[in-house]
Design a protein around this motif. Structure first.
Motif, short mmCIF file in Angstrom:
data_model
loop_
_atom_site.label_atom_id
_atom_site.label_comp_id
_atom_site.label_asym_id
_atom_site.label_seq_id
_atom_site.Cartn_x
_atom_site.Cartn_y
_atom_site.Cartn_z
N UNK A 111 -20.47 44.00 58.99
CA UNK A 111 -20.07 44.79 60.50
C UNK A 111 -20.90 46.60 60.06
N UNK A 112 -21.27 47.10 60.37
CA UNK A 112 -21.94 48.76 59.70
C UNK A 112 -20.71 49.39 60.88
N UNK A 156 -19.80 56.16 60.41
CA UNK A 156 -18.25 56.70 60.40
C UNK A 156 -18.35 57.66 59.73
N UNK A 157 -17.55 58.90 60.52
CA UNK A 157 -17.29 59.75 60.16
C UNK A 157 -16.89 60.19 58.96
N UNK A 158 -16.86 61.27 57.79
CA UNK A 158 -15.81 61.61 56.58
C UNK A 158 -14.80 62.01 57.67
N UNK A 191 -12.26 51.49 53.04
CA UNK A 191 -13.86 50.40 53.34
C UNK A 191 -14.41 51.35 54.22
N UNK A 192 -15.53 50.83 54.45
CA UNK A 192 -16.76 51.75 55.13
C UNK A 192 -17.92 51.34 55.55
N UNK A 193 -18.10 49.80 55.14
CA UNK A 193 -18.79 48.55 55.42
C UNK A 193 -18.49 46.78 55.10
N UNK A 194 -17.93 46.15 55.89
CA UNK A 194 -18.40 45.40 55.57
C UNK A 194 -19.17 44.13 55.52
N UNK A 217 -17.89 44.46 50.10
CA UNK A 217 -16.71 45.88 50.69
C UNK A 217 -17.94 47.27 50.43
N UNK A 218 -18.35 47.86 51.15
CA UNK A 218 -18.58 49.64 51.02
C UNK A 218 -17.46 50.23 51.21
N UNK A 219 -17.09 51.12 50.08
CA UNK A 219 -15.57 52.05 49.97
C UNK A 219 -16.15 53.23 49.30
#
Length: 228
Positions: free
Chosen positions: A60-61, A65-67, A93-96, A115-117
């Motif tokens: 899932x991208x 996603x804004x800061x 988490x921004x990306x799974x 997890x991209x955090x």
């Protein structure tokens, strides 16, 4: 009724399926599947263990996603989700990415989640995710391949446990990101996983698995920040 209304409006990818009486649902039920916008999914890969049926590995991208602004961060700090141990006001988490194998015999999923955090608040606060009846095998920094310290708490009143992961010192700065790989296995009693025997399917040829993560069952399938 809602599904029929969507069909009447010309929903292109709505699919309906009726489960047979005598299944684990105990009564005939109608299940609908809605498409996920292509912009939110980068890949869909299939694999399997037993039998030769597909197991989904999805990415899932959230790259767009804004800061969070300072005002949004302040609002989040005032919001307490009593059903979750996650704290996206410090690390979010921004990306799974899921890479899982399904075992129909044991009724379990096993593999890993990446997890991209992102560090939302500068400091050394750990990554906190929700788990439910998961067996955690290993937690590593994906880029370096080095093990990360982690602690799994005892379950709370809702059956959910907090998994706290200590992130590398390089990720203590505001806005820094890292990829955390969590290797794990689900429980045969995972509340998000619904298993049907071959006899409970329409063609009675192969077993079937579907997931139902609402309202707070996602953490029984994958370690995640199970909160809005």
């Amino acid at each position: 009724r809602e599904a029929q209304q969507l069909i009447s409006r010309g929903c292109p990818s709505l699919r309906l399926a009726r489960l047979p009486k005598g299944s684990h649902l105990q009564s005939p039920r109608t299940v609908c599947t809605l498409p996920v916008p292509a912009a939110h999914w980068k890949s869909f890969r299939l694999s399997s263990t037993f039998p030769a049926r597909p197991v989904a590995a999805v990415t899932r991208s959230s790259s767009n996603m804004p800061t969070l602004s300072e005002s949004e961060q302040a609002r989040l700090r005032q919001t307490v989700d009593k059903t979750s141990f996650a704290d996206p006001t410090t690390v979010r988490c921004k990306h799974v990415h899921l890479d899982l194998d399904v075992n129909f015999q044991d009724k379990t999923l096993s593999g890993h989640v990446d997890l991209t955090v992102e560090r939302v608040t500068a400091g050394d606060a750990p990554l906190k995710v929700d788990t439910r009846s998961l067996t955690i095998v290993e937690v590593v920094d994906k880029a370096l391949g080095s093990a990360l310290e982690w602690k799994l708490d005892e379950p709370g009143v809702l059956g959910t446990s907090r998994l706290a992961v200590t992130l590398p010192a390089a990720t203590h700065a505001l806005g820094s990101t890292s990829d955390v790989r969590i290797k794990y296995k689900t429980s045969p009693t995972a509340t998000a996983l619904q298993w049907l025997e071959a006899e409970q399917t329409a063609d009675k040829q192969m077993p079937y698995l579907f997931t139902q993560c609402q309202a707070i069952h996602a953490s029984s399938m994958v370690p995640c920040q199970d909160t809005p």
